[in-house]
Design an enzyme around this catalytic site. Structure first.
Site, mmCIF file in Angstrom:
data_model
loop_
_atom_site.group_PDB
_atom_site.id
_atom_site.type_symbol
_atom_site.label_atom_id
_atom_site.label_comp_id
_atom_site.label_asym_id
_atom_site.label_seq_id
_atom_site.Cartn_x
_atom_site.Cartn_y
_atom_site.Cartn_z
ATOM 1 N N PHE A 80 -23.535 36.065 -1.886
ATOM 2 C CA PHE A 80 -24.204 36.066 -3.214
ATOM 3 C C PHE A 80 -25.578 35.396 -3.235
ATOM 4 O O PHE A 80 -25.996 34.826 -2.238
ATOM 5 C CB PHE A 80 -23.265 35.615 -4.343
ATOM 6 C CG PHE A 80 -22.648 34.249 -4.291
ATOM 7 C CD1 PHE A 80 -23.119 33.259 -3.465
ATOM 8 C CD2 PHE A 80 -21.579 33.955 -5.150
ATOM 9 C CE1 PHE A 80 -22.542 31.994 -3.479
ATOM 10 C CE2 PHE A 80 -20.991 32.693 -5.166
ATOM 11 C CZ PHE A 80 -21.478 31.715 -4.320
ATOM 12 N N GLU A 81 -26.263 35.529 -4.327
ATOM 13 C CA GLU A 81 -27.669 35.105 -4.467
ATOM 14 C C GLU A 81 -28.557 35.794 -3.435
ATOM 15 O O GLU A 81 -29.457 35.192 -2.854
ATOM 16 C CB GLU A 81 -27.819 33.581 -4.331
ATOM 17 C CG GLU A 81 -27.026 32.769 -5.325
ATOM 18 C CD GLU A 81 -27.539 32.874 -6.755
ATOM 19 O OE1 GLU A 81 -28.691 33.284 -6.940
ATOM 20 O OE2 GLU A 81 -26.756 32.536 -7.668
#
Lengths: 257, 594
Positions: free
Chosen positions: B404-405
């Site tokens: 994620f990110e």
């Protein structure tokens, strides 16, 4: 109400104790507020919030003791006093501490003084009661609850697990036992405010004391660690045989019977 | 501001600048207040959150809400919120330390991070006064909880491909939002969602959407591999009515918000990675001291020590690197006026300057965490596979961080891409340096570094920077505009660039410490630096070689390989012995120490 808290820094409970040349190694160790003194700080703040006044935390220590004072200020105490004995005193005992505190309190107006029940390092539990004696005020140790109404103070005192109800009056010195309260975490706004709160630093000279006045009355002969725990031994066989062997071992090997 | 300081502040400049320890901020520079904030956070997490982890893992999210409100009372939600909006407005070191300590809370750290980071910061940075007044005091206290809704089933890394739409109603009072947002952290209980949707299907924009608005709902709880302590659901928008005043930032400028928030999210994940790695080392070390096989604690085996030594050295370098980035933000923000500091966009801009650093920290630190979690399980043997042991959860919780990110692959591609863009714009003299390097290499004579502490490491660092320039220069020359299709080469360059940043961060931190408190007190820092720099240099050499072989052939290749040999010629240190020396201290302390 003028409230004072006696505070001591002690080794972090996680810290491993090492001894070199008969002295406990302090290099690199983490220090905390003595956990029982934390109860005292928390109680002082609660009583102040209820009855008004000021909380002053007092410690005897060295330059590094400022950290623990700042933590107490961050929890909500109003003022702090560090009596720095680093340059003046090589050693001290409970007499030394009491004598310094007696001199400190000589010109103070105090209604309530709180201390921990014991410090977790040397665990003497003496300083609170001895100071109360020198100041000639009432003293209740190991308290687990306290209600103040005017000058009257109602206290629950822990007596080896039982509760003793005590009624006394201000001025008063109490020592705080586990169960009295749940010390708060210093909040972030508290930490930022603590920076600006007054922290006064004194030396024994400022209290008109010199080294001889506070010379310890006791001498530490030796410091040693408890023996390391060895692996346990299982005793086997019928219960009667087991008991026989156990008694034999306690007599001949452990030599406790 | 003088020219020299201006140079220091530039993102990516580390590749072409020579710095000293005094130019960077290191964990040894933290103030007493910083340490107290870290301690309060740690006490809160250990005392309040950890006892509730089993409940949280069971999705009893009423505890999440309760814990966040308690955190709010302590000020742990308001650090990045300005004072005038009920926050504390503290520096980035403070908020970073809080993030690091929250990593002890497993999946709850994601809950906390989503609220204070990607959930609240869009309003802090890009909200107008009315939006700030409405939301920030309540977000800082925990009265309102926030979530961030960007990802959709068909758009992850390609965020701008979002299908969610917004349309102004006829009365002009509300935007009507339709679409589905996926994998939304905190969605079980969040009161406020930052939602991205395209106005009229084309202008990518951000909205503040309250849970109670008509047409807003969430799907069932997802069943995840890890971070089960955090809530993850779909956010469903069916003719959701969002008041026009809740458009965040400008119409069609949502990507500015999304990308800036990603930068912040990335370095915060990196810090969490370092915090988690420290916990992994602690768990592993305690276990290997206790566990006996063949009549002796397994910490006495040198292969165990090799693992602990590597874990700790890598943690040191990454910790140095991520706080170096935090220090860069601090220095940059120090140059802003009070007026600018209050303007969130200026703060976001200051952070965006370091998007290269944020991306590098993200992939390096999340891979550090995965590596440490993996080795910590390994050191636990079969017990590490059992749920009674914390490392089992750590191993599962760790995995998402690489995804994620921005996946680590996307972040890798961003690094050389952004560097080249900066070079083209003339912001960084990379191309000139690469050019002069090729000339220099023709007559380069190998050097013999001295034997003072860090001399060898500085020598390797100097050549490591040249390796990056050599690889990047050649690749840029050969592929020109089409370089973005050569993703393998870009990834190698990203690895090398990040290694340079980490090596240098470790060297500068150790140098600063040595100058201040001497060699005796910093023995471990020196060992960490020596081990990391040696191993990072070996990895870089392999990456650089791969690039040369992919780009050149024949005589040119032979010539380039001979240049590479010149740049990499050195007498390596004995890392086995150094790791044993590191492990001895870690095993004694039973945790990561510096």
């Amino acid at each position: 109400m003028n409230i004072y808290v006696l505070l001591k820094k002690t080794f972090d409970t996680e810290e491993k104790i090492t001894i070199s040349n008969g002295i406990i190694e302090e290099d690199g160790a983490e220090f905390i507020i003595n956990p029982y003194d934390e109860y005292a700080v928390e109680e002082a703040i609660k009583q102040r919030d209820e009855h008004g006044g000021d909380v002053t935390v007092v410690t005897i220590g060295d330059e590094d003791s400022e950290k623990q004072l700042r933590t107490a200020l961050a929890m909500g105490a109003d003022k702090a006093v560090l009596i720095n004995t680093e340059d003046d005193l090589e050693e001290g005992d409970q007499y030394t501490t009491t004598a310094i505190l007696e001199a400190f309190f000589a010109d103070k107006a105090y209604d309530l003084i709180l201390a921990g029940n014991v410090a977790i390092d040397e665990a003497s539990g003496q300083v609170g009661p001895r100071l109360a004696e020198r100041l000639d005020i009432a003293c209740v140790t190991t308290i687990t609850n306290m209600e103040i109404d005017g000058d009257i103070v109602k206290i629950d005192k822990d007596v080896e697990g039982d509760v003793e109800k005590v009624e006394t009056s201000l001025p008063l010195l109490v020592t705080c036992q586990q169960g009295l309260n749940d010390p708060r975490y210093p909040s972030l706004p508290g930490i930022m405010k603590a920076k600006k709160k007054p922290l006064e630093e004194l030396e024994i000279d400022d209290l008109d004391l010199d080294e001889d006045d506070v010379e310890p009355k006791t001498k530490t002969i030796e410091i040693f660690l408890p023996p390391e725990k060895e692996a346990g031994r299982m005793i086997e066989g019928e219960p009667a045989e087991q008991v026989k062997e156990l008694v034999g071992l306690l007599k001949n090997e452990a030599k406790v019977l | 501001m003088s020219e020299t300081t201006e140079k220091l502040f530039k993102g990516g400049a580390f590749l072409v600048e020579d710095l000293t320890g005094e130019d960077v901020i290191t964990p040894e520079d933290f103030t007493e207040e910083h340490k107290m904030i870290a301690k309060t956070t740690e006490e809160f997490v250990v005392g309040e959150v950890v006892p509730k982890i089993d409940n949280l893992e069971n999705h009893e999210f009423e505890h999440s809400v309760d814990l966040l409100k308690k955190a709010g009372e302590l000020g742990l939600l308001g650090v990045d919120v300005p004072e005038e909006y009920g926050g504390l407005g503290l520096d980035k070191i403070s908020s970073s330390l809080i993030t690091e300590k929250f990593s002890l809370a497993g999946g709850f750290s994601v809950t906390h991070g989503a609220h204070v980071g990607i959930g609240s910061l869009p309003i802090v940075f890009f909200g107008n006064d009315a939006q700030k007044e409405t939301y920030l005091p309540k977000l800082a206290s925990g009265e309102l909880l926030a979530a961030y809704a960007l990802t959709e089933p068909s758009s992850g890394s390609d965020a701008l491909g979002a299908k969610a739409t917004a349309k102004l109603n006829e009365a002009g009072t509300h935007y009507i939002l339709n679409g589905e947002k996926q994998w939304i952290t905190n969605s079980a209980f969040a009161d406020v969602f930052i939602v991205y949707a395209k106005i009229d299907g084309e202008h990518f924009s951000a909205f503040i959407v309250e849970r109670d608005y008509p047409g807003v709902s969430t799907g069932p709880e997802e069943k995840k591999m890890g971070i089960k302590s955090s809530s993850t659901r779909t956010l469903v928008l069916e003719d959701a009515e969002v008041p026009v005043e809740n458009l965040l930032g400008e119409k069609g400028r949502g990507h500015i918000i999304a990308f800036n928030i990603l930068n912040v999210g990335r370095y915060k994940l990196a810090i969490g990675g370092v915090g988690g790695a420290k916990r992994g080392i602690e768990l592993a070390t305690k276990y290997v001291n206790e566990r006996k096989q063949f009549g002796t604690p397994i910490s006495s085996f040198s292969l165990t020590q090799e693992k602990l030594g590597t874990m700790a050295a890598n943690t040191y370098a990454n910790e140095s690197a991520v706080y170096r980035t935090v220090g860069l933000f601090e220095q940059r923000m120090g140059a802003l006026s009070d007026e600018q500091l209050k303007d969130g966009r200026e703060v976001a801009k200051a952070i965006a300057e370091y998007q290269i650093e944020c991306s590098m920290n993200k992939y390096m630190c999340t891979e550090l965490l995965d590596y440490v979690a993996d080795e910590a399980v390994q050191l636990h043997g079969g017990y590490g596979f059992m749920q009674e042991y914390e490392v089992e959860r750590m191993y599962r919780d760790s995995r998402i961080n690489r995804i994620f990110e921005g996946t680590n692959e996307i972040n890798r591609l961003l690094v050389p891409g952004t560097l080249l863009k900066k070079a083209m714009k003339g912001e960084l003299p990379l191309l000139q340096k690469a050019q002069s390097l090729q000339e220099e290499l023709m007559m380069m004579m190998p050097e013999e570094p001295g034997s003072e502490p860090l001399e060898q490491e500085k020598y390797l660092l100097k050549n490591a920077k040249k390796l990056v320039l050599l690889g990047a220069g050649l690749a840029a020359q050969k592929y020109m505009q089409k370089l973005d299709r050569e993703q393998e080469i870009l990834a190698n360059l990203a690895n090398m660039t990040a290694e340079v940043f980490n090596m240098e961060a470790a060297i500068l931190r150790t140098e600063k410490a040595l100058n201040r408190t001497g060699e005796d007190k910093n023995e471990l820092k020196l060992l960490y630096t020596q081990v990391y720099v040696q191993e990072a240099f070996n990895r870089m050499e392999a990456d650089a070689k791969e690039i040369l072989i992919a780009v050149e052939e024949g005589d040119n290749l032979r010539m380039m390989l001979s240049s590479l040999r010149k740049l990499t010629r050195h007498t390596p240190i004995n890392v086995i012995a150094k790791k044993r020396a590191i492990a001895a201290q870690i095993i004694e302390a039973e945790k990561y120490i510096v």
